[in-house]
Design a protein around this motif. Structure first.
Motif, PDB file in Angstrom:
ATOM      1  N   LEU A 199      39.339  28.624  42.584  1.00 48.74           N
ATOM      2  CA  LEU A 199      39.651  29.036  43.961  1.00 48.74           C
ATOM      3  C   LEU A 199      39.419  30.529  44.130  1.00 48.74           C
ATOM      4  CD1 LEU A 199      43.008  27.088  44.445  1.00 48.74           C
ATOM      5  CD2 LEU A 199      40.722  26.375  45.118  1.00 48.74           C
ATOM      6  N   TYR A 202      41.412  32.822  46.263  1.00 53.30           N
ATOM      7  CA  TYR A 202      42.327  32.081  47.141  1.00 53.30           C
ATOM      8  C   TYR A 202      43.486  31.493  46.351  1.00 53.30           C
ATOM      9  CZ  TYR A 202      39.194  32.669  51.019  1.00 53.30           C
ATOM     10  OH  TYR A 202      38.455  33.231  52.018  1.00 53.30           O
ATOM     11  N   LEU A 204      46.739  28.440  46.488  1.00 54.01           N
ATOM     12  CA  LEU A 204      47.328  27.291  47.173  1.00 54.01           C
ATOM     13  C   LEU A 204      48.776  27.643  47.463  1.00 54.01           C
ATOM     14  CD1 LEU A 204      45.989  24.349  45.013  1.00 54.01           C
ATOM     15  CD2 LEU A 204      45.460  24.776  47.423  1.00 54.01           C
ATOM     16  N   LEU A 344      45.326  26.741  51.951  1.00 57.76           N
ATOM     17  CA  LEU A 344      44.425  27.539  51.113  1.00 57.76           C
ATOM     18  C   LEU A 344      44.355  28.927  51.738  1.00 57.76           C
ATOM     19  CD1 LEU A 344      42.645  27.168  48.657  1.00 57.76           C
ATOM     20  CD2 LEU A 344      40.856  26.249  50.134  1.00 57.76           C
TER      21      LEU A 344
END
Ligand code: GLA
Length: 384
Positions: A199, A202, A204, A344
């Motif tokens: 990710l 980014y 979660l 996200l």
């Protein structure tokens, strides 16, 4: 509470030292909700928080259950299988019954449970309690079952003993999770693949609505029944086993066979959600996070409009998140009817996101949201 404090509590409660410790995580589903019992795909990951279980042998044929989270405690023998207690011990007892039904001796333990998953928030606190019990019993009885078999056994316990007609996703994710990976699972065949969660830049972020889930089990079972009605209606002309086996094109062709408009929408969610999971897995593998986020948003809309399992609090969190700068996508996760969203969020925007969304959510609902940055951990295992 850390393990050391938990061991201390065990000693105070039972007057002895725990002999073994086990852990099972919670889970967050990235996309693919209400597809598992429709023979479709899901895409969950195990969290790095969950349920701990400390155990020691005792001299009689009873089990003593205590929880650090819930006041209810009980010491029971096999008469409890017939009594079916309504309290939280129904989850471990259901798993014990599955082992006992297969000839294993499950009695003679002092047990202390502690969980740091928010209860009833859609992060699988129940599957986590079931799986930590299953792993403990496998270890103690020497039963030769793998992680998938333990997940199936725990699902059966929840279906038959607790009476919640859940699919396999939660127990599977809690059992089979792998650090920093999501699990692409086909619930009809139980074929699965670990997909690394890359990710870049980014995070979660899980946001708990802190809205109490009401009648969630009965509404969940109602949705399942609606999907079964859709399968029956279509099967009158074209035999199918599961809704998620249909492409959208096939579904559009067969949809007129479903006379009830609500049932038709439920089925449409299952079919389209399954397709979204296919695309989301491909997007993640290709590093296309923007596309992944858009699919999360589409999934939320379908769960809201077609499946009707969201509600004002989840919709507020998802909608405000979706339009917040630095957020690629946001959706409810799990069964719905309250619980959590998963979003996200650009790493550098997370602090601002939690602060501002927290304020907006409070202004609109009067409730305080709780935020967690999801760490992706491993499946249920023995600690010692
Ligand atoms: C609950 C159930 C799962 C699954 C989700 C919705 O978590 O336990 O089996 O159906 O809801 O995706």
């Amino acid at each position: 509470m850390d393990l050391h404090a938990l061991e201390q509590q065990f000693r105070e409660l039972f007057g002895k030292t725990p002999e073994h410790a086990y852990f099972a995580p919670g889970r967050v589903n990235l996309i693919g909700d209400h597809t598992d019992y429709n023979g479709g795909l899901v895409f969950p990951c195990a969290l790095d928080f969950g349920t701990y279980l400390l155990a020691a042998r005792r001299d009689d044929h009873r089990n003593a259950f205590h929880s650090c989270n819930l006041a209810y405690a009980a010491t029971v023998d096999d008469a409890a299988f017939a009594d079916k207690p309504k309290e939280w011990i129904a989850y471990p007892l259901g798993v014990m019954k599955e082992f006992a039904d297969r000839g294993f001796n499950v009695w003679g333990y002092d047990l202390l449970y502690y969980g740091n998953i928010p209860n009833g928030a859609g992060l699988s606190s129940s599957a986590s309690i079931e799986m930590v019990t299953a792993v403990m019993l496998r270890d103690q009885t020497g039963a030769e079952w793998d992680g998938i078999q333990l997940a199936q056994l725990s699902q059966r316990a929840e279906n038959e003993f607790v009476g919640m007609n859940c699919g396999i996703m939660d127990q599977f994710a809690v059992s089979m999770g792998k650090p920093d990976c999501a699990i692409a699972l086909d619930c009809a065949t139980l074929k699965y693949e670990y997909v690394p969660l890359v990710l870049d830049g980014y995070k979660l972020v899980i946001a708990n609505t802190n809205k109490r889930r009401e009648l969630a089990d009965s509404k969940y079972n109602e949705r399942r029944a609606e999907c079964e009605a859709a399968v029956a209606a279509i099967s009158a002309r074209h035999k199918i086993d599961y809704l998620c086996r249909l492409t959208e094109k096939q579904f559009n062709e067969y949809a007129p066979l479903i006379s009830d408009e609500t049932v038709r929408r439920r089925a449409r969610h299952a079919v389209t959600e399954n397709q979204r999971v296919v695309h989301a897995i491909a997007a993640l593998k290709a590093g296309e996070l923007q596309a992944f986020g858009q699919l999360m948003n589409d999934s939320h809309r379908s769960l809201k409009e077609d499946y009707e399992v969201t509600g004002f609090e989840l919709d507020t969190l998802a909608k405000e998140s979706q339009r917040f700068p630095g957020v690629l996508g946001s959706r409810m996760t799990g069964a719905g009817f309250g619980g959590c969203t998963v979003s996200l969020v650009e790493a550098g925007a997370v602090d601002n996101y939690t602060r501002e969304i927290g304020k907006i959510y409070h202004a609109k609902t009067g409730l305080e949201a709780t935020f967690y940055i999801a760490g992706i951990g491993s499946g249920a295992h023995k600690l010692y």
